[in-house]
Motif scaffolding. Structure first.
Motif, PDB file in Angstrom:
ATOM      1  N   ARG A  26       0.813  -1.208   0.000  1.00 52.37           N
ATOM      2  CA  ARG A  26       0.000   0.000   0.000  1.00 52.37           C
ATOM      3  C   ARG A  26       0.855   1.270   0.000  1.00 52.37           C
ATOM      4  O   ARG A  26       0.488   2.281  -0.598  1.00 52.37           O
ATOM      5  N   SER A  27       2.009   1.209   0.667  1.00 50.57           N
ATOM      6  CA  SER A  27       2.845   2.410   0.804  1.00 50.57           C
ATOM      7  C   SER A  27       3.447   2.861  -0.526  1.00 50.57           C
ATOM      8  O   SER A  27       3.960   3.971  -0.643  1.00 50.57           O
ATOM      9  N   LEU A  28       3.370   2.024  -1.529  1.00 51.43           N
ATOM     10  CA  LEU A  28       3.959   2.338  -2.825  1.00 51.43           C
ATOM     11  C   LEU A  28       3.131   3.366  -3.605  1.00 51.43           C
ATOM     12  O   LEU A  28       3.636   4.001  -4.530  1.00 51.43           O
ATOM     13  N   ASP A  85      -9.628   8.653  -8.289  1.00 48.95           N
ATOM     14  CA  ASP A  85      -9.751   7.904  -9.530  1.00 48.95           C
ATOM     15  C   ASP A  85      -9.027   6.563  -9.516  1.00 48.95           C
ATOM     16  O   ASP A  85      -9.385   5.654 -10.254  1.00 48.95           O
ATOM     17  N   TRP A  86      -7.984   6.443  -8.681  1.00 55.72           N
ATOM     18  CA  TRP A  86      -7.173   5.217  -8.736  1.00 55.72           C
ATOM     19  C   TRP A  86      -6.507   4.996  -7.385  1.00 55.72           C
ATOM     20  O   TRP A  86      -5.360   5.378  -7.165  1.00 55.72           O
ATOM     21  N   SER A  87      -7.215   4.360  -6.484  1.00 53.60           N
ATOM     22  CA  SER A  87      -6.713   4.116  -5.138  1.00 53.60           C
ATOM     23  C   SER A  87      -6.070   2.736  -5.059  1.00 53.60           C
ATOM     24  O   SER A  87      -6.174   1.923  -5.988  1.00 53.60           O
ATOM     25  N   PHE A  88      -5.425   2.457  -3.940  1.00 56.02           N
ATOM     26  CA  PHE A  88      -4.830   1.146  -3.726  1.00 56.02           C
ATOM     27  C   PHE A  88      -5.890   0.056  -3.838  1.00 56.02           C
ATOM     28  O   PHE A  88      -5.665  -1.000  -4.444  1.00 56.02           O
ATOM     29  N   GLY A  89      -7.062   0.323  -3.262  1.00 60.10           N
ATOM     30  CA  GLY A  89      -8.153  -0.656  -3.338  1.00 60.10           C
ATOM     31  C   GLY A  89      -8.594  -0.912  -4.769  1.00 60.10           C
ATOM     32  O   GLY A  89      -8.874  -2.055  -5.145  1.00 60.10           O
ATOM     33  N   LEU A 136      -6.022  -3.159  -6.564  1.00 59.03           N
ATOM     34  CA  LEU A 136      -6.182  -4.568  -6.202  1.00 59.03           C
ATOM     35  C   LEU A 136      -7.417  -5.183  -6.841  1.00 59.03           C
ATOM     36  O   LEU A 136      -7.377  -6.310  -7.342  1.00 59.03           O
ATOM     37  N   ARG A 137      -8.538  -4.447  -6.820  1.00 62.14           N
ATOM     38  CA  ARG A 137      -9.767  -4.991  -7.403  1.00 62.14           C
ATOM     39  C   ARG A 137      -9.606  -5.249  -8.889  1.00 62.14           C
ATOM     40  O   ARG A 137     -10.102  -6.252  -9.416  1.00 62.14           O
ATOM     41  N   LYS A 138      -8.899  -4.342  -9.562  1.00 61.80           N
ATOM     42  CA  LYS A 138      -8.682  -4.536 -10.994  1.00 61.80           C
ATOM     43  C   LYS A 138      -7.867  -5.796 -11.252  1.00 61.80           C
ATOM     44  O   LYS A 138      -8.197  -6.592 -12.144  1.00 61.80           O
ATOM     45  N   ILE A 139      -6.800  -5.978 -10.468  1.00 58.85           N
ATOM     46  CA  ILE A 139      -5.970  -7.173 -10.638  1.00 58.85           C
ATOM     47  C   ILE A 139      -6.770  -8.430 -10.304  1.00 58.85           C
ATOM     48  O   ILE A 139      -6.725  -9.424 -11.042  1.00 58.85           O
ATOM     49  N   TYR A 193       1.175   3.909 -12.958  1.00 60.55           N
ATOM     50  CA  TYR A 193       2.382   4.750 -13.016  1.00 60.55           C
ATOM     51  C   TYR A 193       2.099   6.106 -12.391  1.00 60.55           C
ATOM     52  O   TYR A 193       2.897   6.618 -11.592  1.00 60.55           O
ATOM     53  N   GLN A 194       0.982   6.693 -12.728  1.00 60.93           N
ATOM     54  CA  GLN A 194       0.626   8.003 -12.190  1.00 60.93           C
ATOM     55  C   GLN A 194       0.446   7.955 -10.674  1.00 60.93           C
ATOM     56  O   GLN A 194       0.719   8.928  -9.975  1.00 60.93           O
ATOM     57  N   ALA A 195       0.010   6.808 -10.144  1.00 55.33           N
ATOM     58  CA  ALA A 195      -0.273   6.678  -8.717  1.00 55.33           C
ATOM     59  C   ALA A 195       0.954   6.367  -7.869  1.00 55.33           C
ATOM     60  O   ALA A 195       0.863   6.365  -6.631  1.00 55.33           O
ATOM     61  N   LEU A 196       2.097   6.085  -8.491  1.00 58.07           N
ATOM     62  CA  LEU A 196       3.302   5.791  -7.716  1.00 58.07           C
ATOM     63  C   LEU A 196       3.667   6.990  -6.842  1.00 58.07           C
ATOM     64  O   LEU A 196       3.749   8.120  -7.316  1.00 58.07           O
ATOM     65  N   ALA A 197       3.885   6.733  -5.567  1.00 63.47           N
ATOM     66  CA  ALA A 197       4.135   7.818  -4.614  1.00 63.47           C
ATOM     67  C   ALA A 197       5.575   8.317  -4.644  1.00 63.47           C
ATOM     68  O   ALA A 197       5.837   9.489  -4.390  1.00 63.47           O
ATOM     69  N   ASP A 198       6.514   7.437  -4.951  1.00 60.53           N
ATOM     70  CA  ASP A 198       7.931   7.784  -4.926  1.00 60.53           C
ATOM     71  C   ASP A 198       8.347   8.301  -6.304  1.00 60.53           C
ATOM     72  O   ASP A 198       8.351   7.559  -7.287  1.00 60.53           O
ATOM     73  N   SER A 199       8.715   9.567  -6.378  1.00 61.38           N
ATOM     74  CA  SER A 199       9.079  10.156  -7.666  1.00 61.38           C
ATOM     75  C   SER A 199      10.311   9.493  -8.275  1.00 61.38           C
ATOM     76  O   SER A 199      10.475   9.487  -9.495  1.00 61.38           O
ATOM     77  N   SER A 200      11.174   8.921  -7.430  1.00 60.49           N
ATOM     78  CA  SER A 200      12.379   8.270  -7.972  1.00 60.49           C
ATOM     79  C   SER A 200      12.000   7.034  -8.787  1.00 60.49           C
ATOM     80  O   SER A 200      12.663   6.714  -9.784  1.00 60.49           O
ATOM     81  N   HIS A 201      10.948   6.322  -8.367  1.00 55.31           N
ATOM     82  CA  HIS A 201      10.472   5.180  -9.150  1.00 55.31           C
ATOM     83  C   HIS A 201       9.972   5.655 -10.507  1.00 55.31           C
ATOM     84  O   HIS A 201      10.281   5.056 -11.545  1.00 55.31           O
ATOM     85  N   LYS A 202       9.211   6.729 -10.495  1.00 54.70           N
ATOM     86  CA  LYS A 202       8.645   7.236 -11.742  1.00 54.70           C
ATOM     87  C   LYS A 202       9.749   7.715 -12.689  1.00 54.70           C
ATOM     88  O   LYS A 202       9.693   7.474 -13.908  1.00 54.70           O
ATOM     89  N   LYS A 203      10.742   8.387 -12.138  1.00 52.20           N
ATOM     90  CA  LYS A 203      11.836   8.888 -12.965  1.00 52.20           C
ATOM     91  C   LYS A 203      12.639   7.747 -13.581  1.00 52.20           C
ATOM     92  O   LYS A 203      13.042   7.804 -14.745  1.00 52.20           O
ATOM     93  N   THR A 204      12.880   6.706 -12.797  1.00 51.50           N
ATOM     94  CA  THR A 204      13.668   5.587 -13.312  1.00 51.50           C
ATOM     95  C   THR A 204      12.929   4.862 -14.426  1.00 51.50           C
ATOM     96  O   THR A 204      13.519   4.501 -15.457  1.00 51.50           O
ATOM     97  N   ILE A 205      11.635   4.647 -14.234  1.00 47.68           N
ATOM     98  CA  ILE A 205      10.839   3.957 -15.262  1.00 47.68           C
ATOM     99  C   ILE A 205      10.777   4.790 -16.534  1.00 47.68           C
ATOM    100  O   ILE A 205      11.016   4.287 -17.638  1.00 47.68           O
ATOM    101  N   ALA A 206      10.492   6.084 -16.401  1.00 47.39           N
ATOM    102  CA  ALA A 206      10.446   6.956 -17.579  1.00 47.39           C
ATOM    103  C   ALA A 206      11.813   7.033 -18.250  1.00 47.39           C
ATOM    104  O   ALA A 206      11.917   7.088 -19.481  1.00 47.39           O
ATOM    105  N   GLY A 207      12.879   7.010 -17.425  1.00 44.73           N
ATOM    106  CA  GLY A 207      14.234   7.082 -17.948  1.00 44.73           C
ATOM    107  C   GLY A 207      14.592   5.911 -18.831  1.00 44.73           C
ATOM    108  O   GLY A 207      15.470   6.019 -19.695  1.00 44.73           O
TER     109      GLY A 207
END
Length: 319
Positions: free
Chosen positions: A124-126, A132-136, A139-142, A186-200
């Motif tokens: 959940r902390s991720l 529009d797109w919560s942790f719940g 999970l429900r989508k998956i 991707y938009q819901a990721l809380a850690d900007s470093s994760h987003k930057k690495t993936i986009a990179g």
């Protein structure tokens, strides 16, 4: 008080439905020309492609004032070309979007699996919570998609062998969910470093730009999947232009490469150029440009302009 989207001048719908022959008679009265050789084929287009759908093509050929077909666009064969062009473009775009989808989901799943855990989506902390797109909702989508595809070999194998965690690992789960899932996650990721690495991984060092690209490709995917018209249509979700910046010292994952998508970022051209950029960054075979050139060579030159491609697009940076 008038509600948004409603008019005081609404009325009861009373338009009759036309048979294909009745509609063709009406169009002929507006200057539509059907050669004798096409007299048997024309009704089939209306019967099996759909008159309302075909109207999307002939609509631009009719003068809005006189309601007559414009000279050079009044022949049935011109309509056939429009339909065929759209079919070929949709087929090509579906292939290209598929490559982008596979690349994005693989990059995200591989990175998050190795940096967090194979079941990163259970953490959940991720994620940051949005309406529009919560942790719940993630999970429900998956759960829904994995449950729907539980007879797939990899999914079935997991459930036959394991009970915990209650969902398969990322590399199995990723085969079940759509591009829309990856875009919103991707938009819901809380850690900007994760987003930057993936986009990179795709040569982009601005997560907001990458977000807009994923959103735009997802919109285009849904348009193509539901046989939406391509010719002369503006995309509702526009990708942002990208002005790459290189961080001091040339930090890994950054790029000085920019991508200008043109003045009209809601054109198909903008989305196509952006997808070409993404595929090129995978360093896998990419025939998108050659395939586009092949299609454009077969049809009237104004078709290329109708999807936003400038005359010298093939020599522009990014292609």
């Amino acid at each position: 008080m008038q509600k948004a989207g409603f008019s005081f001048f609404r009325m009861k719908f009373s338009k009759p439905a036309f048979t294909s022959n009745q509609l063709i008679t009406k169009l002929v009265a507006q200057g539509f020309v059907i050669d004798p050789a096409d007299s048997a084929t024309a009704p089939r287009y209306f019967d099996y492609i759909g008159a309302h759908r075909i109207k999307g093509y002939w609509y631009s050929s009719v003068d809005p004032t006189t309601k007559q077909f414009r000279r050079g666009r009044e022949n049935f064969q011109y309509l056939v070309q429009q339909v065929s062009f759209d079919d070929e473009m949709r087929a090509l775009l579906w292939c290209v979007i598929g490559k982008v989808e596979l690349a994005v989901r693989s990059a995200m799943a591989n990175y998050l699996s190795t940096q967090v855990s194979p079941h990163w989506f259970l953490d959940r902390s991720l994620f940051k919570h949005t309406r529009d797109w919560s942790f719940g909702q993630i999970l429900r989508k998956i759960e829904d998609e994995v449950g729907r595809l539980n007879e797939r070999r990899a999914v079935k194998h997991y459930f036959d062998k394991y009970t915990d965690p209650y969902l398969p690992p990322s590399w199995v789960m990723s085969e079940c969910v759509t591009l829309g899932f990856w875009s919103r996650t991707y938009q819901a990721l809380a850690d900007s470093s994760h987003k930057k690495t993936i986009a990179g991984k795709f040569g982009v060092n601005q997560p907001t730009v990458f977000e807009s690209w994923l959103h735009s490709v997802t919109y285009l995917r849904n348009l193509v999947a539901h046989h939406g018209q391509i010719l002369g249509v503006q995309l509702r979700i526009a990708p942002q232009n990208y002005k790459g910046t290189r961080q001091k010292g040339g930090t890994k994952g950054t790029s000085g490469v920019s991508l200008h998508l043109g003045s009209d970022t809601k054109s198909l051209y903008a989305a196509a150029k952006m997808m070409n950029f993404l595929i090129n960054r995978t360093h896998l075979p990419n025939s998108f440009k050659a395939d586009l050139l092949g299609i454009f060579a077969k049809y009237p030159r104004n078709f290329m302009a109708a999807v936003g491609f400038p005359v010298n697009w093939a020599t522009e940076p990014g292609w």
